[in-house]
Design an enzyme around this catalytic site. Structure first.
Site, PDB file in Angstrom:
ATOM      1  N   SER A   1     109.493  40.729  -7.164  1.00 35.16           N
ATOM      2  CA  SER A   1     109.434  40.113  -5.829  1.00 35.16           C
ATOM      3  C   SER A   1     107.961  40.016  -5.467  1.00 35.16           C
ATOM      4  O   SER A   1     107.132  40.785  -5.970  1.00 35.16           O
ATOM      5  CB  SER A   1     110.139  41.017  -4.811  1.00 35.16           C
TER       6      SER A   1
ATOM      7  N   TYR B   1     111.316  49.181  -1.185  1.00 35.47           N
ATOM      8  CA  TYR B   1     111.446  47.912  -1.916  1.00 35.47           C
ATOM      9  C   TYR B   1     110.109  47.560  -2.587  1.00 35.47           C
ATOM     10  O   TYR B   1     110.088  47.182  -3.760  1.00 35.47           O
ATOM     11  CB  TYR B   1     111.869  46.815  -0.938  1.00 35.47           C
TER      12      TYR B   1
HETATM   13  P1  NAD Z   1     122.266  39.483  -3.674  1.00 32.19           P
HETATM   14  O1  NAD Z   1     122.503  40.671  -2.810  1.00 32.19           O
HETATM   15  O2  NAD Z   1     122.980  38.208  -3.379  1.00 32.19           O
HETATM   16  O3  NAD Z   1     122.534  39.866  -5.203  1.00 32.19           O
HETATM   17  C1  NAD Z   1     122.286  41.148  -5.728  1.00 32.19           C
HETATM   18  C2  NAD Z   1     123.429  41.490  -6.641  1.00 32.19           C
HETATM   19  O4  NAD Z   1     123.140  42.746  -7.280  1.00 32.19           O
HETATM   20  C3  NAD Z   1     124.756  41.651  -5.874  1.00 32.19           C
HETATM   21  O5  NAD Z   1     125.762  40.830  -6.444  1.00 32.19           O
HETATM   22  C4  NAD Z   1     125.079  43.131  -6.041  1.00 32.19           C
HETATM   23  O6  NAD Z   1     126.476  43.394  -6.088  1.00 32.19           O
HETATM   24  C5  NAD Z   1     124.367  43.472  -7.340  1.00 32.19           C
HETATM   25  N1  NAD Z   1     124.122  44.898  -7.454  1.00 32.19           N
HETATM   26  C6  NAD Z   1     123.592  45.729  -6.523  1.00 32.19           C
HETATM   27  N2  NAD Z   1     123.603  46.990  -6.967  1.00 32.19           N
HETATM   28  C7  NAD Z   1     124.123  46.968  -8.201  1.00 32.19           C
HETATM   29  C8  NAD Z   1     124.394  47.963  -9.172  1.00 32.19           C
HETATM   30  N3  NAD Z   1     124.119  49.252  -8.934  1.00 32.19           N
HETATM   31  N4  NAD Z   1     124.933  47.595 -10.358  1.00 32.19           N
HETATM   32  C9  NAD Z   1     125.233  46.290 -10.595  1.00 32.19           C
HETATM   33  N5  NAD Z   1     125.020  45.299  -9.710  1.00 32.19           N
HETATM   34  C10 NAD Z   1     124.468  45.640  -8.532  1.00 32.19           C
HETATM   35  O7  NAD Z   1     120.692  39.244  -3.640  1.00 32.19           O
HETATM   36  P2  NAD Z   1     119.810  38.122  -4.383  1.00 32.19           P
HETATM   37  O8  NAD Z   1     119.024  37.453  -3.336  1.00 32.19           O
HETATM   38  O9  NAD Z   1     120.629  37.302  -5.312  1.00 32.19           O
HETATM   39  O10 NAD Z   1     118.823  39.080  -5.191  1.00 32.19           O
HETATM   40  C11 NAD Z   1     118.774  39.167  -6.598  1.00 32.19           C
HETATM   41  C12 NAD Z   1     117.457  39.797  -6.999  1.00 32.19           C
HETATM   42  O11 NAD Z   1     116.375  38.998  -6.530  1.00 32.19           O
HETATM   43  C13 NAD Z   1     117.218  41.197  -6.434  1.00 32.19           C
HETATM   44  O12 NAD Z   1     116.609  42.002  -7.436  1.00 32.19           O
HETATM   45  C14 NAD Z   1     116.247  40.953  -5.299  1.00 32.19           C
HETATM   46  O13 NAD Z   1     115.464  42.090  -5.020  1.00 32.19           O
HETATM   47  C15 NAD Z   1     115.434  39.819  -5.865  1.00 32.19           C
HETATM   48  N6  NAD Z   1     114.737  39.007  -4.865  1.00 32.19           N
HETATM   49  C16 NAD Z   1     115.440  38.308  -3.931  1.00 32.19           C
HETATM   50  C17 NAD Z   1     114.748  37.557  -3.003  1.00 32.19           C
HETATM   51  C18 NAD Z   1     115.477  36.789  -1.931  1.00 32.19           C
HETATM   52  O14 NAD Z   1     114.859  36.401  -0.963  1.00 32.19           O
HETATM   53  N7  NAD Z   1     116.777  36.501  -2.082  1.00 32.19           N
HETATM   54  C19 NAD Z   1     113.352  37.508  -3.026  1.00 32.19           C
HETATM   55  C20 NAD Z   1     112.674  38.223  -4.010  1.00 32.19           C
HETATM   56  C21 NAD Z   1     113.371  38.964  -4.929  1.00 32.19           C
END
Ligand code: NAD
Length: 267
Positions: A148, A161
């Site tokens: 991120s 985070y």
């Molecule tokens: P999201 O919450 O939609 O998806 C995250 C997924 O991870 C969920 O489906 C959840 O069930 C799964 N998860 C959580 N804990 C888990 C575990 N212990 N075992 C297996 N699965 C697990 O969020 P997203 O936006 O799709 O985020 C995905 C990645 O992108 C994350 O690592 C997040 O930190 C990163 N990210 C997101 C953004 C954003 O703005 N959306 C920005 C930067 C980074």
């Protein structure tokens, strides 16, 4: 079906952790649209089934595995089942993650700090290790770890985070060196503000709730403050995150390893 073709992934197989989430789903669509078989791994079984259903029309194989990435034994067992049922993997998108609480450093809840580290650091390590073992045994491949922009420049009120995503970038750099001799490229991807979506809504509401000097107390105003902090003055789309993953996995990136693709900059 919604994703368009970009790189050729015909005959390739990608495993996506957090495959039931927003970025996981968008990336699954991108790879399926480009000919790949998709293996979705997540802790949320119901959502996994929904995402898999949405991928059926591409006509490529889709598999789902329910697994908690924080548990090393569960990850080892899941990989064994993946290899048994799917066979060979070419790409692993190490993407499962959790945003954590929003609080100033002096107030940050200890339990939540541990939870963030367990999912975003220990979980990423478990998948990285299992992926490295599989790809090493099968002649190589590519891994993208989801970091991120918070892992490049720590935002206010997101202590756990930021710590976890700095760790992901560090693990990426070390793993890239360790695995290069085995034909495995390892890169990180660092989106900034992505939306609309759950994470975007959650962070604007929770940042507003902290009441710090950096953000207004109205989530609507916080949205604008955050957007004004990124050079392109808009949110990145989920499809644009998927484009970053596709590029880093593709042969176009065949000489890129240990790199963090910091895609939107800003806050
Ligand atoms: P999201 O919450 O939609 O998806 C995250 C997924 O991870 C969920 O489906 C959840 O069930 C799964 N998860 C959580 N804990 C888990 C575990 N212990 N075992 C297996 N699965 C697990 O969020 P997203 O936006 O799709 O985020 C995905 C990645 O992108 C994350 O690592 C997040 O930190 C990163 N990210 C997101 C953004 C954003 O703005 N959306 C920005 C930067 C980074």
């Amino acid at each position: 079906m919604s994703a368009t073709a970009t790189y050729a992934f015909m005959g390739k197989t990608i495993l996506i952790t957090g495959g039931a989430g927003e970025i996981g789903r968008a990336t699954a669509h991108r790879f399926a649209a480009n000919g790949a078989a998709v293996v979705l791994l997540d802790i949320n079984e119901t959502k996994l089934a929904e995402v898999a259903q949405g991928l059926k029309d591409y006509g490529n194989p889709v598999y789902t595995f329910c697994c908690d990435v924080t548990q090393s034994e569960a990850v080892a067992q899941a990989f064994a089942r993946v290899i048994e049922q799917v066979g060979h993997l070419d790409y692993v998108f190490n993407n499962a993650g959790y945003q954590g609480a929003f609080a100033t450093t002096d107030e940050y809840p200890e339990e939540d700090f541990q939870k963030v580290i367990d999912i975003n650091v220990v979980g990423v390590f478990h998948i990285l290790k299992a992926a490295a073992r599989h790809l090493r045994a099968t002649g190589g491949g590519a891994i993208v770890n989801m970091a991120s922009h918070a892992g490049v420049d720590g935002p206010p009120n997101m202590l756990a985070y930021a710590a976890s995503k700095f760790a992901v970038i560090g693990m990426t750099q070390t793993a890239a060196k360790d695995l290069a001799p085995h034909g495995i490229r390892v890169n990180a991807l660092s989106p900034s503000l992505i939306g609309p979506g759950m994470m975007w809504t959650r962070q604007t509401e929770l940042q507003a709730g902290v009441g710090s000097q950096y953000f207004d107390s109205s989530p609507k105003v916080v949205e604008q403050q955050m957007i004004d902090s990124v050079p392109l003055r808009r949110l990145g789309r989920l499809e644009e995150v998927a484009s970053g993953v596709a590029f880093l996995m593709s042969d176009e990136a065949s000489y890129i390893t240990g790199f963090n693709l910091d895609i939107t900059g800003g806050q």
